[in-house]
Design an enzyme around this catalytic site. Structure first.
Site, PDB file in Angstrom:
ATOM      1  N   PRO A   2       0.803  -1.228   0.000  1.00  0.00           N
ATOM      2  CA  PRO A   2       0.000   0.000   0.000  1.00  0.00           C
ATOM      3  C   PRO A   2       0.837   1.281   0.000  1.00  0.00           C
ATOM      4  O   PRO A   2       1.751   1.431   0.789  1.00  0.00           O
ATOM      5  CB  PRO A   2      -0.819  -0.104   1.284  1.00  0.00           C
ATOM      6  CG  PRO A   2      -0.080  -1.055   2.153  1.00  0.00           C
ATOM      7  CD  PRO A   2       0.674  -1.977   1.255  1.00  0.00           C
ATOM      8  N   GLU A   3       0.512   2.184  -0.909  1.00  0.00           N
ATOM      9  CA  GLU A   3       1.074   3.535  -0.908  1.00  0.00           C
ATOM     10  C   GLU A   3      -0.120   4.491  -0.891  1.00  0.00           C
ATOM     11  O   GLU A   3      -1.248   4.069  -0.663  1.00  0.00           O
ATOM     12  CB  GLU A   3       1.982   3.722  -2.126  1.00  0.00           C
ATOM     13  CG  GLU A   3       3.169   2.754  -2.083  1.00  0.00           C
ATOM     14  CD  GLU A   3       4.183   2.960  -3.200  1.00  0.00           C
ATOM     15  OE1 GLU A   3       4.214   4.049  -3.790  1.00  0.00           O
ATOM     16  OE2 GLU A   3       4.944   2.007  -3.467  1.00  0.00           O
ATOM     17  N   LYS A  53       0.596   7.574   4.014  1.00  0.00           N
ATOM     18  CA  LYS A  53       0.161   6.180   4.130  1.00  0.00           C
ATOM     19  C   LYS A  53      -0.540   5.901   5.459  1.00  0.00           C
ATOM     20  O   LYS A  53      -0.818   4.759   5.781  1.00  0.00           O
ATOM     21  CB  LYS A  53       1.371   5.250   3.997  1.00  0.00           C
ATOM     22  CG  LYS A  53       2.142   5.419   2.693  1.00  0.00           C
ATOM     23  CD  LYS A  53       3.297   4.433   2.654  1.00  0.00           C
ATOM     24  CE  LYS A  53       4.424   4.933   1.788  1.00  0.00           C
ATOM     25  NZ  LYS A  53       5.615   4.091   1.872  1.00  0.00           N
ATOM     26  N   ARG A 247      16.056  -1.201  -2.041  1.00  0.00           N
ATOM     27  CA  ARG A 247      14.748  -1.473  -2.651  1.00  0.00           C
ATOM     28  C   ARG A 247      14.873  -1.749  -4.145  1.00  0.00           C
ATOM     29  O   ARG A 247      15.609  -1.072  -4.843  1.00  0.00           O
ATOM     30  CB  ARG A 247      13.795  -0.276  -2.439  1.00  0.00           C
ATOM     31  CG  ARG A 247      13.570   0.100  -0.986  1.00  0.00           C
ATOM     32  CD  ARG A 247      12.861  -1.002  -0.213  1.00  0.00           C
ATOM     33  NE  ARG A 247      11.562  -1.334  -0.778  1.00  0.00           N
ATOM     34  CZ  ARG A 247      10.432  -0.701  -0.486  1.00  0.00           C
ATOM     35  NH1 ARG A 247      10.422   0.299   0.356  1.00  0.00           N
ATOM     36  NH2 ARG A 247       9.295  -1.075  -1.045  1.00  0.00           N
TER      37      ARG A 247
END
Ligand SMILES: [Zn+2]
Length: 257
Positions: A2-3, A53, A247
């Site tokens: 989720p962003e 978020k 990442r």
């Protein structure tokens, strides 16, 4: 994962189900992710807000329920009499309506508090506040990090994560590994446009009531995220995967500089 767009989707889902309603019962199945969620019966949820978020549900006693979906969090609506759902970690009942919080990987959080430092420290929200290009450029020029890492700093812009940063930098034609300091004001403007474009695109792609994350087998609505080795949708050069700041990143060596 989720962003901003996924959390905005969850916000709307929660608001439609519980805004203005009174909590009648709560249950915590896993105390590692839910703090202070007991003793909420009788409290009213005034609204459902979002910044970056994070979700915030102010209560009528001056406190609020803060929520973060972590990597795999979902809120799902059930009837109060329904059995626990797979990966259910906590529930909030509002009479016949029961909101269940599910989280397979346990990186999410539910915290009941008056204030939360993690919320207070967030930078502007690109959707709610817009993006001040001058401020963004100032923040980019004050760090030794790569542009992608800086964009993912929640104090710079709240809600931009790995996916939105990858998509926005592709849209702006800027290499994720570029040192932040070397981004010009004009390029910062292109990045701001890219972020807004990417967020609005992701919001529009969420047509289901409940969220499905790409990592969990949902469709991939993104231009280049998750598409290494495929041709760039703009210039047809093969997209490349690399690691930046720990990442996974995708970029186009043909049209990102
Ligand atoms: Zn390209």
């Amino acid at each position: 994962m989720p962003e901003l767009p996924e959390v905005e989707h969850a916000r709307g889902y929660l608001a439609r189900a519980i805004e203005g309603k009174k909590i009648t019962a709560t249950k915590v199945h896993d105390a590692r992710i839910a703090k202070g969620v007991t003793k909420l019966a009788g409290r009213q949820v005034l609204s459902v807000e979002r910044k970056g978020k994070w979700l915030k549900m102010p209560l009528d006693d001056g406190r609020a329920i803060f929520g973060h979906l972590g990597m795999t969090g979902h809120w799902t609506r059930r009837a109060a009499g329904d059995p626990p759902v797979r990966f259910e970690r906590a529930r909030l009942d509002f009479g016949a309506v029961s909101m269940r919080y599910l989280d397979a990987r346990l990186f999410g959080r539910i915290v009941v508090a008056k204030t939360l430092p993690a919320w207070d420290e967030l930078g502007p929200d690109p959707l709610a506040d817009g993006i001040d290009v001058q401020r963004l450029h100032d923040r980019l020029s004050r760090t030794k990090r790569t542009v992608k890492e800086t964009l993912m700093d929640q104090s710079v812009l709240a809600g931009v994560g790995n996916i939105q940063a990858i998509e926005a930098l592709w849209h702006a034609r800027i290499l994720p590994r570029r040192p932040s300091k070397k981004v010009t004001l004009q390029e910062a403007r292109a990045i701001a446009k890219g972020i807004t474009w990417s967020i609005k695109r992701s919001l529009a792609a969420q047509t289901e009531e409940e969220l499905t994350y790409v990592e969990e087998g949902g469709d991939n609505p993104f231009k280049i995220y998750g598409r290494a080795k495929e041709p760039c949708p703009r210039c047809k050069t093969t997209l490349v995967r690399s690691i930046i700041g720990g990442r996974g990143t995708v970029h186009c060596p043909g049209c990102q500089r």
